[in-house]
Scaffold this motif. Structure first.
Motif, short mmCIF file in Angstrom:
data_model
loop_
_atom_site.label_atom_id
_atom_site.label_comp_id
_atom_site.label_asym_id
_atom_site.label_seq_id
_atom_site.Cartn_x
_atom_site.Cartn_y
_atom_site.Cartn_z
N SER A 67 0.82 -1.21 0.00
CA SER A 67 0.00 0.00 0.00
C SER A 67 0.85 1.27 0.00
CB SER A 67 -0.94 0.00 1.21
OG SER A 67 -0.21 -0.15 2.42
N LEU A 68 1.94 1.27 0.75
CA LEU A 68 2.80 2.46 0.78
C LEU A 68 3.45 2.71 -0.58
CD1 LEU A 68 4.58 2.35 4.26
CD2 LEU A 68 3.00 4.09 3.41
N ALA A 69 3.83 1.62 -1.27
CA ALA A 69 4.43 1.78 -2.59
C ALA A 69 3.41 2.35 -3.58
CB ALA A 69 4.96 0.43 -3.09
N LEU A 70 2.18 1.85 -3.51
CA LEU A 70 1.14 2.36 -4.40
C LEU A 70 0.84 3.83 -4.11
CD1 LEU A 70 -0.91 1.85 -6.61
CD2 LEU A 70 -2.50 0.96 -4.88
N LEU A 71 0.78 4.18 -2.84
CA LEU A 71 0.56 5.58 -2.47
C LEU A 71 1.67 6.47 -3.01
CD1 LEU A 71 -0.76 5.79 1.21
CD2 LEU A 71 -1.87 6.64 -0.85
N SER B 64 -5.50 9.09 -1.65
CA SER B 64 -6.07 8.24 -0.61
C SER B 64 -7.27 7.45 -1.13
CB SER B 64 -6.49 9.09 0.60
OG SER B 64 -5.42 9.84 1.10
N VAL B 65 -8.20 8.15 -1.77
CA VAL B 65 -9.40 7.50 -2.30
C VAL B 65 -9.03 6.54 -3.43
CG1 VAL B 65 -11.54 7.91 -3.57
CG2 VAL B 65 -10.94 9.37 -1.62
N SER B 66 -8.13 6.93 -4.29
CA SER B 66 -7.73 6.08 -5.41
C SER B 66 -7.14 4.76 -4.91
CB SER B 66 -6.72 6.80 -6.30
OG SER B 66 -7.26 7.98 -6.83
N MET B 67 -6.24 4.84 -3.95
CA MET B 67 -5.61 3.64 -3.42
C MET B 67 -6.60 2.74 -2.71
SD MET B 67 -4.25 2.19 -0.39
CE MET B 67 -3.69 3.44 0.75
N ALA C 115 -2.42 8.50 5.99
CA ALA C 115 -1.81 9.62 6.71
C ALA C 115 -0.43 9.94 6.14
CB ALA C 115 -1.69 9.30 8.20
N TYR C 116 0.19 8.96 5.49
CA TYR C 116 1.50 9.14 4.86
C TYR C 116 1.45 10.21 3.78
CZ TYR C 116 5.65 7.87 2.09
OH TYR C 116 6.82 7.89 1.38
N VAL C 117 0.28 10.36 3.14
CA VAL C 117 0.13 11.38 2.09
C VAL C 117 -0.83 12.49 2.55
CG1 VAL C 117 0.68 9.83 0.20
CG2 VAL C 117 -1.69 10.04 0.95
N LEU C 118 -0.90 12.67 3.86
CA LEU C 118 -1.76 13.70 4.47
C LEU C 118 -3.24 13.45 4.21
CD1 LEU C 118 0.33 16.91 3.61
CD2 LEU C 118 0.53 15.37 5.57
N GLY C 119 -3.60 12.17 4.10
CA GLY C 119 -5.00 11.81 3.94
C GLY C 119 -5.75 11.88 5.26
N PRO C 120 -7.08 11.85 5.21
CA PRO C 120 -7.89 11.98 6.43
C PRO C 120 -7.95 10.68 7.21
CG PRO C 120 -9.31 11.68 4.52
CD PRO C 120 -7.91 11.77 3.98
#
Length: 214
Positions: A65-69, A83-86, A156-161
Motif C-alpha cells: 500500500s505504501l508503494a502504491l501511495l 487516498s481515495v484512489s488507493m 496519513a502518509y500522504v496527508l490523507g484523512p
C-alpha cells in the motif's frame, strides 16, 4: 501509559478523526463495489476472461500500500485524491473475485429456465444471477471492508484523512509525551470501526439473503 490524561480534552478531535476514517472507508468500499461489479458482469461469462481477471486481482492485492501511495503522489499529489484512489483499488479486488465466483456458480438450469420464460439477458442478470450470487459477493464485501479499514490508516502518509494521523504521529515521536497513547488510541478506534462495520454487514446479509440461499 497515561491514557486518561491523553484522552482528556481530546474528545472532539477523536470524534472528528473517527468520522473522517469511517466516511473515507464507506465511500471507498462503495466505489470499489460498484467498479468490481461492473467488471465482473463484463467478464464472468467468459471462462478465460474470468480466470485472467481473478488472477490480476490476486496480483493486485500483493502490491504494498505504501508503494502504491508513493506512485499515486506523482500524478495526484497529496491529500484525498491519492487516498481515495488507493483505497478504492484495494476495496474492489476482493469483491471482484467473489463476484466472478458467485456469478459463475449460478446453475445453468436456473438461467436457462429464466430465459425460457422470456426474460432478456439483462433481467436474468438483475433478477436471477445477482441475487443468487449475492451471499458470495457479500462475503467479498466484508473482507474488503475489513481490509480497507486497516489500510486506510496508511493514507496519513500522504496527508490523507482519518485515524492514521494519530498512529503516525505517535510512532514518529516514540519516547515522547503521549506518543504511545496516540498510537494506541488510533489503533483501538480503527478496530472498533472494523467491528461495527462488520456487524452492520452481517445484519445486511440477514435482511437480504433468503434462507434458501443462506
Amino acid at each position: 501509559m497515561h491514557l486518561g490524561r491523553f484522552l482528556h480534552g481530546r474528545a472532539g478531535q477523536l470524534l472528528f478523526l473517527t468520522y473522517q476514517h469511517l466516511s473515507l472507508v464507506v465511500q471507498c468500499v462503495v466505489l470499489g463495489v460498484v467498479i468490481a461489479l461492473a467488471v465482473a458482469v463484463a467478464v464472468y461469462r467468459s471462462r478465460a476472461a474470468a480466470a485472467l481477471t481473478t488472477a490480476l486481482a490476486g496480483v493486485g492485492l500483493t502490491i504494498p500500500s505504501l508503494a502504491l501511495l508513493a506512485l499515486l503522489i506523482i500524478p495526484l499529489g497529496l491529500g484525498v485524491a491519492p487516498s481515495v484512489s488507493m483505497l478504492a483499488f484495494y476495496a474492489a479486488l476482493p469483491v471482484l473475485t467473489s463476484a466472478i465466483v458467485g456469478l459463475r456458480s449460478v446453475p445453468v438450469t436456473v438461467t436457462e429456465a429464466a430465459r425460457g420464460i422470456g426474460m432478456p439477458r439483462w433481467r436474468v442478470l438483475v433478477s436471477v444471477e445477482l441475487p443468487f450470487a449475492w451471499p458470495v459477493i457479500l462475503t467479498g464485501v466484508r473482507v474488503s471492508t475489513q481490509m480497507v479499514v486497516g489500510v486506510a490508516a496508511v493514507v496519513a502518509y500522504v496527508l490523507g484523512p482519518g485515524l492514521g494521523s494519530l498512529i503516525f504521529s505517535g510512532l514518529s515521536r516514540l519516547g515522547g509525551a503521549g506518543a504511545l497513547e496516540s498510537a494506541f488510541t488510533g489503533t483501538v478506534l480503527i478496530v472498533i470501526i472494523a467491528l461495527v462495520l462488520d456487524a452492520l454487514l452481517v445484519l445486511l446479509g440477514r435482511l437480504t439473503i433468503s434462507r434458501g440461499l443462506a
